[in-house]
Design an enzyme around this catalytic site. Sequence first.
Site, PDB file in Angstrom:
ATOM      1  N   CYS A 240       4.538  -8.854 -56.493  1.00 15.59           N
ATOM      2  CA  CYS A 240       3.765  -8.485 -57.830  1.00 15.59           C
ATOM      3  C   CYS A 240       4.796  -8.397 -58.910  1.00 15.59           C
ATOM      4  CB  CYS A 240       2.907  -7.385 -57.696  1.00 15.59           C
ATOM      5  SG  CYS A 240       3.530  -5.699 -56.756  1.00 15.59           S
ATOM      6  N   SER A 273       6.758  -5.164 -54.270  1.00 18.69           N
ATOM      7  CA  SER A 273       6.957  -4.935 -55.640  1.00 18.69           C
ATOM      8  C   SER A 273       8.193  -5.798 -56.236  1.00 18.69           C
ATOM      9  CB  SER A 273       7.213  -3.439 -56.139  1.00 18.69           C
ATOM     10  OG  SER A 273       8.585  -3.117 -55.596  1.00 18.69           O
ATOM     11  N   ASP A 274       8.185  -6.267 -57.579  1.00 20.85           N
ATOM     12  CA  ASP A 274       9.558  -6.886 -58.059  1.00 20.85           C
ATOM     13  C   ASP A 274      10.289  -5.625 -58.298  1.00 20.85           C
ATOM     14  OD1 ASP A 274      11.388  -8.287 -58.841  1.00 20.85           O
ATOM     15  OD2 ASP A 274      10.066  -9.412 -60.548  1.00 20.85           O
ATOM     16  N   TRP A 275      11.644  -5.903 -58.458  1.00 22.62           N
ATOM     17  CA  TRP A 275      12.854  -5.162 -58.203  1.00 22.62           C
ATOM     18  C   TRP A 275      12.985  -3.938 -58.971  1.00 22.62           C
ATOM     19  CZ3 TRP A 275      12.169  -8.025 -54.171  1.00 22.62           C
ATOM     20  CH2 TRP A 275      13.117  -7.717 -53.201  1.00 22.62           C
TER      21      TRP A 275
END
Length: 758
Positions: A240, A273-275
């Site tokens: 996401c 999740s993106d980072w």
Amino acid sequence: MTTRTTLALLFAAAGLLSACGGSDDNKPATVTTVTDPDTVADQRASALVAQMTLDEKIQLVHGVGTQTGPLGGAGYIPGIPRLGIPDYYTADSATGVYQAKNGVTVDNGATAMPSNIALAASWDTQLAYNYGSQIGKELRTIGYTEGLGGGVDLARELRNGRIFEYMGEDPVLAGYLIASRTTGTQDQKVVATIKHFAANDQETNRFTSNSIIDERTLRELQLLPFEIGIKQGKPGNVMCAYNLLNGIKSCENTYLLTDVLKTEWGYQGKVQSDWFMALTDTVRGANAGLDEEEGGSTDDSAGFYGVPTFFNQKLKAAIAAGTVPLSRLNDMVQRKLRTMIRLGIMDSPAPLGGTIDQAAGDVAAKAAAEQSMVLLKNATPAGATTPALPLNAATIQRIVVIGGHADVGVMAGGGSALTPPRGGNAVTCLNPAAMIGGQVTGCATWYKSSPLDAIKAKAPNATVTYLDGSDAAAAATAAANADVAIVFGTQWETEGGDLASLSLPDAVADPANQSYDQNALIAAVAASAKRSVVVLESGTAVTMPWVNNVHSVLEAWYPGTQGGAAIADVLFGTVNPSGKLPITFPVNDTDQPQKAISSTDLNVVYSEGLNMGYRWYDSQNITPLFPFGHGLSYTSFAYSGLTTAVDANGNLTASFTLKNTGLVAGAEVAQIYAALPAAAGEPPQRLIGWQKVQLAPGASTKVTVSATAERLAIWDITLHQWRIPAGTFSFTVGGSSRDPLALASKQAFAGKVLALTH
Ligand code: BGC
């Protein structure tokens, strides 16, 4: 109850072990064997979850840092040896394996494939499979469990600094290509990712921007490549995005992650999740449907980039407090394990530290580059009888190659989508800001694949000279004295910033030099050359104030580690170009629906609605520089005899004859567009299918293209379902979205609401 008993009961309940009982003791016990691999994976995964402690579950749902662990890479989650769960290693892999450890890039020999926009320009699903498979093989060779390639956000804003990582502006083209790429990777026992979910369409304010999109536009455009890619490719991972969607962070968005992705589309994998700042709240993320936090760290208060970790102690506390149900945590773990089992990773984890077969990688990279280049223009010079390309090595005596560091290499896109260059950067970066014209800061990478050397090898009897482009007057003089002048134009893109303009930026010939104006250089060369060819290395569209004055333009994108040789193959006709644009090239930046990218307004309003990409240019009657689907060949094709049929369910079949009417073999991407009944309120046309057909000179073949009912549907905002409108549909087939020779056919249809299918 012991763990062993629990397991036996679980299996029995699931019908995996023999079912005893019944009244007749003389009958043998019935043994039900579950063979469906998805069910087997689900059952094994839930048996494992049932044996895990709370701490073990928590351990599996958050990364412990970026570039850490034995391999380095984007993420690392230690395994649980007592349950046979292996360590989980994740690497970026948009164009090839990106391994970095504690801030140091590892030169592991990974193959740099051409960028994803190039792959999209091939319109070739088999190539997309091979591309995913090549990267998957290399990920597994090094020891990675999961690759983070698979960007598929649509090219709504062409100045987005990550367009090169994505698959263009059409949801159907992007969707089918990403599905094939995903399967290619997962067939190598590596978890594939599709990202960034959703509407992550520009880099400016990337952690805080809010994409505001109405329901119908969201479904028909921004979510559709994900829907097709996820349903068909069945990735183990969906990442996401950083941005908000309609006011809610993507990774905390229940509508996106649970209602649409998991419930409606039946997605079985995990959501990651993106980072850095994609997740801001433990309870919101977990309850919305997020399954794994990355990058994470071992430090709960302030990890990577100073961001706290939410899915470690904070999640444990939320479970204890009951604000996140234990069933949700179990589901997070279950989703990860079932994919590992389903892909064969659990039983056969990748050994660490293998050696990449670089020669095999080069073959794959070259094939992809050759099939992705797009010949945009090819005019016949004054006094000549044939177009400027292909070059004829037997007759050409003097060639001048100008600019773009074409003497040493080809350009790559930056950020996490970079594949580190084998043997280092071909161009020393001493002046980061000037290097790329000051649009974004950083150092561009060039792979050591020299177009100049490859051109020399193609024309061994010609005199081939190189000028770095910094002196336009000298370049013009050299061009006047040559049979052909080949000018290289470069435009660098990288994650983290958007382009100020689609115009070629100023470039720097050598780090000590002042920058020079690439447009002025091309104009000067065009004014004096007998034959002028522009080769573009770009990640997105380029505006071309000089287009009417040059003879040929070849879009080579960022062509990867074999780019130099592939460019020469196309210039000399060893390879007949067959790429077609996956994005519209506008005349001006401001021809786009979004006139400028605001750095201050966090709300990005998709006010063009359904009129995005070619739909915008069609609906507004704006003539593009080069339309979506455009791409020339060294041969020509003729279409005839289009017939179409729509069955009672709304599935379309289109048949036509395609003939190679030229003198050389070539491939044509035959494209089918549909115009929906006027009452549907749709843009003038949409791509619904295509086929890439290879034909010998003079040969013809009957081509049949099928499109499922969904391709004719609109999103009904009352029913919240796909519906095919009633009325007359028009179909065209041709070689681009604006092919003047396209054939047309009409079909009436009664209308139909489509069932939600997984
Ligand atoms: C990017 C992702 C990438 C991740 C890990 C993020 O900033 O948006 O695409 O996979 O970093 O490097």
